[in-house]
Each structure stands twice: as C-alpha cells, then as structure tokens.
Scaffold this motif. Structure first.
Motif, PDB file in Angstrom:
ATOM      1  N   LEU A  14      38.566  26.354 -21.152  1.00  0.00           N
ATOM      2  CA  LEU A  14      39.319  25.213 -21.673  1.00  0.00           C
ATOM      3  C   LEU A  14      39.313  25.183 -23.194  1.00  0.00           C
ATOM      4  O   LEU A  14      40.350  25.025 -23.826  1.00  0.00           O
ATOM      5  N   SER A  17      41.373  28.026 -24.973  1.00  0.00           N
ATOM      6  CA  SER A  17      42.770  28.210 -24.572  1.00  0.00           C
ATOM      7  C   SER A  17      43.693  27.273 -25.332  1.00  0.00           C
ATOM      8  O   SER A  17      43.281  26.227 -25.823  1.00  0.00           O
ATOM      9  N   ILE A  18      44.948  27.658 -25.377  1.00  0.00           N
ATOM     10  CA  ILE A  18      46.001  26.726 -25.761  1.00  0.00           C
ATOM     11  C   ILE A  18      46.516  26.150 -24.455  1.00  0.00           C
ATOM     12  O   ILE A  18      46.824  26.890 -23.518  1.00  0.00           O
ATOM     13  N   LEU A  19      46.559  24.843 -24.382  1.00  0.00           N
ATOM     14  CA  LEU A  19      46.946  24.155 -23.150  1.00  0.00           C
ATOM     15  C   LEU A  19      48.324  23.545 -23.293  1.00  0.00           C
ATOM     16  O   LEU A  19      48.751  23.208 -24.394  1.00  0.00           O
ATOM     17  N   ALA A  34      52.081  21.855 -26.744  1.00  0.00           N
ATOM     18  CA  ALA A  34      50.922  22.750 -26.789  1.00  0.00           C
ATOM     19  C   ALA A  34      49.767  22.040 -27.483  1.00  0.00           C
ATOM     20  O   ALA A  34      49.958  21.351 -28.486  1.00  0.00           O
ATOM     21  N   PHE A  70      46.460  25.427 -18.146  1.00  0.00           N
ATOM     22  CA  PHE A  70      45.927  26.468 -19.020  1.00  0.00           C
ATOM     23  C   PHE A  70      45.541  27.651 -18.163  1.00  0.00           C
ATOM     24  O   PHE A  70      45.373  27.534 -16.946  1.00  0.00           O
ATOM     25  N   TRP A  71      45.409  28.813 -18.781  1.00  0.00           N
ATOM     26  CA  TRP A  71      45.132  30.023 -18.027  1.00  0.00           C
ATOM     27  C   TRP A  71      44.402  31.017 -18.914  1.00  0.00           C
ATOM     28  O   TRP A  71      44.405  30.907 -20.141  1.00  0.00           O
ATOM     29  N   GLY A  78      44.097  30.433 -13.669  1.00  0.00           N
ATOM     30  CA  GLY A  78      44.773  29.304 -14.274  1.00  0.00           C
ATOM     31  C   GLY A  78      44.444  28.018 -13.547  1.00  0.00           C
ATOM     32  O   GLY A  78      44.119  28.039 -12.352  1.00  0.00           O
TER      33      GLY A  78
END
Length: 131
Positions: A14, A17-19, A34, A70-71, A78
C-alpha cells in the motif's frame, strides 16, 4: 482465500504503490484520482493527504464512501479497498500529514482518514476482509 487479516498485512504494498481513489458526487458522477501519499495508521484505517484534490474534496463533503485500487508492479497482485472517509483540515490527522516528509513542498491541504469496511483480492476476485 487470502490470509489478509487487516491493512497491516498490505502495509508495504500500500505505502509503496500509487493508488486509484474513486469518489462519487451526490448525483452519481464518478471521479478517480491517483494517490501517492498514503499511510496505514491502524489495522482498519488509511491516512491520505489532500495535495491536489478538487472534485474529490467536494465529493467527500457530500458522499464519504470511497473505493481504492492498487496492485504490485508486476501486476500479479492487486486489491480493492472500500470504506468511509473523513476529511480533516485541522487536528491531529491534519498535523500528521503536515509533518509527513513525503508532503514536503506540496500543499497538504487536508487529511483524509479512510475507515476500511472491505478488502477485495482482484486476482481471484474474492472478498477477503469485511468489517
């Protein structure tokens, strides 16, 4: 079924990442932005910084329900998170985003605390956490 018991199990992914954060206006118009500055602050809460929100902030004022996706960088793992957001322009959560070094030279206009109600595994797909 995944072994995810809380956000703490996803903390590393989390926070690196970019969510995608999705909100909706009262009349159902969707908005997705984003998010790059996010912290896991408890087993069921995320803290997001409002650096650039416009429609997102307006949507949160009238409809607090959000979804995040997110992934992993390889795309094999993801997750989707659903929850209820609270928007803070002052107080301890706002102070936390003000002091976050990731927000240096950014607006950090407000803090958004998301209390998670569901986590979905996007690879399966399956509900893996429900509060």
């Amino acid at each position: 079924m995944s072994n995810i018991q809380s956000l703490l199990d996803l903390k590393s992914l989390l926070e690196s990442s970019i969510l995608a954060l999705a909100t909706s206006s009262p009349d159902g118009h969707p908005n997705c932005v984003a998010i790059g500055c996010i912290k896991v602050v408890s087993p069921s809460q995320l803290l997001i910084t409002d650096n650039f929100f416009n429609k997102t902030a307006s949507n949160l004022a009238s409809n607090p329900f959000v979804s995040l996706a997110f992934w992993s960088s390889d795309g094999e793992t993801g997750y989707q998170i659903k929850g209820k957001a609270s928007y803070f322009t002052s107080g301890p959560w706002k102070q936390a985003v003000d002091e976050d070094p990731n927000n240096k030279n950014l607006a950090h206009k407000a803090a958004v605390l998301v209390t998670v109600t569901e986590i979905w595994d996007l690879a399966t797909p399956a509900l893996i956490f429900k509060k």
